[in-house]
Motif scaffolding. Structure first.
Motif, mmCIF file in Angstrom:
data_model
loop_
_atom_site.group_PDB
_atom_site.id
_atom_site.type_symbol
_atom_site.label_atom_id
_atom_site.label_comp_id
_atom_site.label_asym_id
_atom_site.label_seq_id
_atom_site.Cartn_x
_atom_site.Cartn_y
_atom_site.Cartn_z
ATOM 1 N N VAL A 1 -2.629 -14.968 13.837
ATOM 2 C CA VAL A 1 -3.416 -16.065 14.263
ATOM 3 C C VAL A 1 -3.512 -16.913 13.133
ATOM 4 C CG1 VAL A 1 -5.890 -16.197 14.409
ATOM 5 C CG2 VAL A 1 -4.784 -14.143 15.306
ATOM 6 N N SER A 2 -3.454 -18.281 13.378
ATOM 7 C CA SER A 2 -3.150 -19.437 12.559
ATOM 8 C C SER A 2 -2.242 -19.111 11.737
ATOM 9 C CB SER A 2 -4.646 -19.364 11.970
ATOM 10 O OG SER A 2 -4.971 -20.646 11.355
ATOM 11 N N ASN A 3 -2.588 -19.467 10.198
ATOM 12 C CA ASN A 3 -1.465 -19.351 9.195
ATOM 13 C C ASN A 3 -1.697 -18.030 8.374
ATOM 14 O OD1 ASN A 3 -3.837 -20.275 7.906
ATOM 15 N ND2 ASN A 3 -2.612 -21.563 6.489
ATOM 16 N N HIS A 4 -2.249 -17.114 8.927
ATOM 17 C CA HIS A 4 -2.739 -15.795 7.955
ATOM 18 C C HIS A 4 -1.507 -15.072 7.616
ATOM 19 C CE1 HIS A 4 -6.955 -15.565 10.548
ATOM 20 N NE2 HIS A 4 -6.524 -16.509 10.003
ATOM 21 N N CYS A 5 -0.417 -15.297 8.288
ATOM 22 C CA CYS A 5 0.670 -14.404 7.710
ATOM 23 C C CYS A 5 1.304 -15.395 6.798
ATOM 24 C CB CYS A 5 1.598 -13.860 8.776
ATOM 25 S SG CYS A 5 3.144 -13.011 8.259
ATOM 26 N N THR A 6 1.783 -16.408 7.027
ATOM 27 C CA THR A 6 2.464 -17.360 6.016
ATOM 28 C C THR A 6 1.740 -17.851 4.762
ATOM 29 O OG1 THR A 6 1.495 -19.235 7.355
ATOM 30 C CG2 THR A 6 3.696 -18.433 8.029
ATOM 31 N N SER A 7 0.086 -17.573 5.003
ATOM 32 C CA SER A 7 -0.292 -17.740 3.693
ATOM 33 C C SER A 7 -0.329 -16.758 2.763
ATOM 34 C CB SER A 7 -1.919 -18.114 3.897
ATOM 35 O OG SER A 7 -2.493 -17.016 4.322
ATOM 36 N N GLY A 8 -0.164 -15.430 3.239
ATOM 37 C CA GLY A 8 0.103 -14.281 2.567
ATOM 38 C C GLY A 8 -1.102 -13.385 2.675
ATOM 39 N N ASN A 9 -1.971 -13.891 3.063
ATOM 40 C CA ASN A 9 -3.170 -13.242 2.955
ATOM 41 C C ASN A 9 -3.496 -12.141 4.135
ATOM 42 O OD1 ASN A 9 -4.430 -14.903 1.029
ATOM 43 N ND2 ASN A 9 -5.081 -16.345 2.225
ATOM 44 N N MET A 10 -2.794 -12.186 4.999
ATOM 45 C CA MET A 10 -2.890 -11.187 6.098
ATOM 46 C C MET A 10 -1.620 -10.581 6.474
ATOM 47 S SD MET A 10 -6.070 -10.579 6.686
ATOM 48 C CE MET A 10 -5.931 -9.741 8.307
ATOM 49 N N LYS A 11 -0.871 -10.148 5.461
ATOM 50 C CA LYS A 11 0.263 -9.280 5.686
ATOM 51 C C LYS A 11 0.490 -8.114 4.709
ATOM 52 C CE LYS A 11 4.257 -11.664 3.870
ATOM 53 N NZ LYS A 11 5.354 -12.560 4.055
ATOM 54 N N ILE A 12 0.913 -7.162 5.026
ATOM 55 C CA ILE A 12 0.672 -5.835 4.028
ATOM 56 C C ILE A 12 2.286 -5.171 4.365
ATOM 57 C CG2 ILE A 12 -0.405 -4.387 5.427
ATOM 58 C CD1 ILE A 12 -1.732 -3.295 2.967
ATOM 59 N N ALA A 13 2.954 -4.666 3.073
ATOM 60 C CA ALA A 13 3.924 -3.478 3.297
ATOM 61 C C ALA A 13 3.382 -2.131 3.240
ATOM 62 C CB ALA A 13 5.023 -4.058 2.370
ATOM 63 N N VAL A 14 3.498 -1.292 3.774
ATOM 64 C CA VAL A 14 2.906 0.306 3.591
ATOM 65 C C VAL A 14 4.349 1.001 3.164
ATOM 66 C CG1 VAL A 14 1.886 2.190 4.586
ATOM 67 C CG2 VAL A 14 1.124 -0.046 5.395
ATOM 68 N N LYS A 15 4.271 1.205 1.947
ATOM 69 C CA LYS A 15 5.191 2.296 1.469
ATOM 70 C C LYS A 15 4.936 3.770 1.717
ATOM 71 C CE LYS A 15 8.312 3.408 -2.333
ATOM 72 N NZ LYS A 15 8.697 3.308 -3.866
ATOM 73 N N LEU B 1 0.725 -1.214 0.030
ATOM 74 C CA LEU B 1 -0.057 0.020 -0.128
ATOM 75 C C LEU B 1 0.809 1.120 -0.028
ATOM 76 C CD1 LEU B 1 -2.680 1.369 0.713
ATOM 77 C CD2 LEU B 1 -1.877 1.341 3.024
ATOM 78 N N ARG B 2 0.546 2.389 -0.798
ATOM 79 C CA ARG B 2 1.328 3.391 -0.788
ATOM 80 C C ARG B 2 0.514 4.344 -0.088
ATOM 81 N NH1 ARG B 2 3.794 5.122 -5.989
ATOM 82 N NH2 ARG B 2 2.845 7.196 -5.647
ATOM 83 N N ASN B 3 1.279 5.205 1.057
ATOM 84 C CA ASN B 3 0.889 6.222 1.945
ATOM 85 C C ASN B 3 1.863 7.307 1.965
ATOM 86 O OD1 ASN B 3 -1.143 6.684 3.739
ATOM 87 N ND2 ASN B 3 0.322 6.385 5.399
ATOM 88 N N LYS B 4 1.320 8.399 1.797
ATOM 89 C CA LYS B 4 1.839 9.809 1.897
ATOM 90 C C LYS B 4 2.499 9.743 3.352
ATOM 91 C CE LYS B 4 0.380 12.474 -1.929
ATOM 92 N NZ LYS B 4 -0.070 13.799 -2.018
ATOM 93 N N GLN B 5 3.646 10.579 3.489
ATOM 94 C CA GLN B 5 4.082 11.034 4.936
ATOM 95 C C GLN B 5 2.993 11.644 5.600
ATOM 96 O OE1 GLN B 5 7.175 13.887 3.105
ATOM 97 N NE2 GLN B 5 8.578 12.911 4.551
ATOM 98 N N CYS B 6 3.258 11.470 6.853
ATOM 99 C CA CYS B 6 2.511 11.948 8.027
ATOM 100 C C CYS B 6 0.914 11.781 7.932
ATOM 101 C CB CYS B 6 2.574 13.778 7.981
ATOM 102 S SG CYS B 6 4.284 14.053 7.954
ATOM 103 N N LYS B 7 0.560 10.630 7.183
ATOM 104 C CA LYS B 7 -0.719 10.091 7.204
ATOM 105 C C LYS B 7 -0.773 8.772 8.050
ATOM 106 C CE LYS B 7 -2.581 12.714 3.988
ATOM 107 N NZ LYS B 7 -3.954 13.585 4.242
ATOM 108 N N GLU B 8 -2.098 8.508 8.879
ATOM 109 C CA GLU B 8 -2.291 7.492 9.494
ATOM 110 C C GLU B 8 -2.572 6.401 8.648
ATOM 111 O OE1 GLU B 8 -5.267 9.020 12.151
ATOM 112 O OE2 GLU B 8 -4.006 9.720 13.453
ATOM 113 N N VAL B 9 -2.646 5.026 8.995
ATOM 114 C CA VAL B 9 -2.880 3.912 8.256
ATOM 115 C C VAL B 9 -4.026 3.343 9.055
ATOM 116 C CG1 VAL B 9 -2.278 1.889 7.459
ATOM 117 C CG2 VAL B 9 -0.863 3.663 7.494
ATOM 118 N N VAL B 10 -4.983 3.231 8.603
ATOM 119 C CA VAL B 10 -6.176 2.518 9.047
ATOM 120 C C VAL B 10 -6.528 1.015 8.541
ATOM 121 C CG1 VAL B 10 -8.828 2.599 9.603
ATOM 122 C CG2 VAL B 10 -7.377 4.791 9.424
ATOM 123 N N PHE B 11 -6.775 0.034 9.356
ATOM 124 C CA PHE B 11 -7.023 -1.410 9.022
ATOM 125 C C PHE B 11 -8.296 -1.729 9.325
ATOM 126 C CE2 PHE B 11 -2.031 -0.779 9.791
ATOM 127 C CZ PHE B 11 -1.666 -1.362 9.065
#
Length: 173
Positions: free
Chosen positions: A69-83, A4-14
């Motif tokens: 939780v469970s295998n959420h991250c390892t499956s790639g479904n519940m992980k995100i990089a914020v640029k 996800l691309r995000n501008k400087q000084c902006k909050e991130v909402v999940f």
């Protein structure tokens, strides 16, 4: 995971549906391997809801998040990089040059757009400022990755220095 691309000084909402938690990884390697050993736990396991990471990222680059939780991250479904990309709002210095050692210089024959120069800075890891010069048949883009880029004395009307924010507490976006 996604980016996800995000501008400087902006909050991130999940926004979350189902049973999840959220951790912020310290490194890209920990993110890739879903290693939560040194991750900062932002909230514990819960069913649904939303979470706002109120950290206003001043510096450009990546921040990594995942669900343990469970295998959420390892499956790639519940992980995100914020640029985090530079925010140039009200930071244009027309007629001035950027000061310092550029990390990259691109020269073009013909007239390339200012948008291309800005886009290159947004894509380059650590870029905080760019200088754009144009003339009839050529243009030049200098990208800067220093922690702070001051402006230099006046150049001409064909040059401008664009600097990302260096303090999230000053001004409104």
């Amino acid at each position: 995971g996604k980016t996800l691309r995000n501008k400087q000084c902006k909050e991130v909402v999940f926004g979350l549906d189902g049973s999840h938690n959220l951790g912020r990884f310290e490194t890209a390697t920990a993110f890739d391997e879903c290693d939560f050993g040194n991750a900062v736990q932002l909230f514990g396991e819960q069913d649904g809801g939303s979470f706002t990471d109120t950290t206003k990222y001043q510096h450009t680059g990546f921040t990594y998040y995942g669900c343990e939780v469970s295998n959420h991250c390892t499956s790639g479904n519940m992980k995100i990089a914020v640029k985090t990309i530079p925010d140039y709002t009200d930071r244009k210095h027309k007629g001035f040059r950027c000061d310092g050692q550029p990390a990259m210089i691109k020269k073009w024959a013909g007239r390339k757009k200012l948008k291309k120069c800005r886009s290159m800075c947004n894509k380059m890891e650590g870029c905080v400022a760019f200088e754009y010069y144009f003339r009839r048949r050529r243009s030049r883009c200098k990208l800067y990755a220093a922690s702070e880029v001051p402006i230099k004395g006046e150049a001409n009307g064909r040059t401008a220095c664009w600097i990302g924010r260096n303090d999230c507490n000053v001004g409104q976006i």
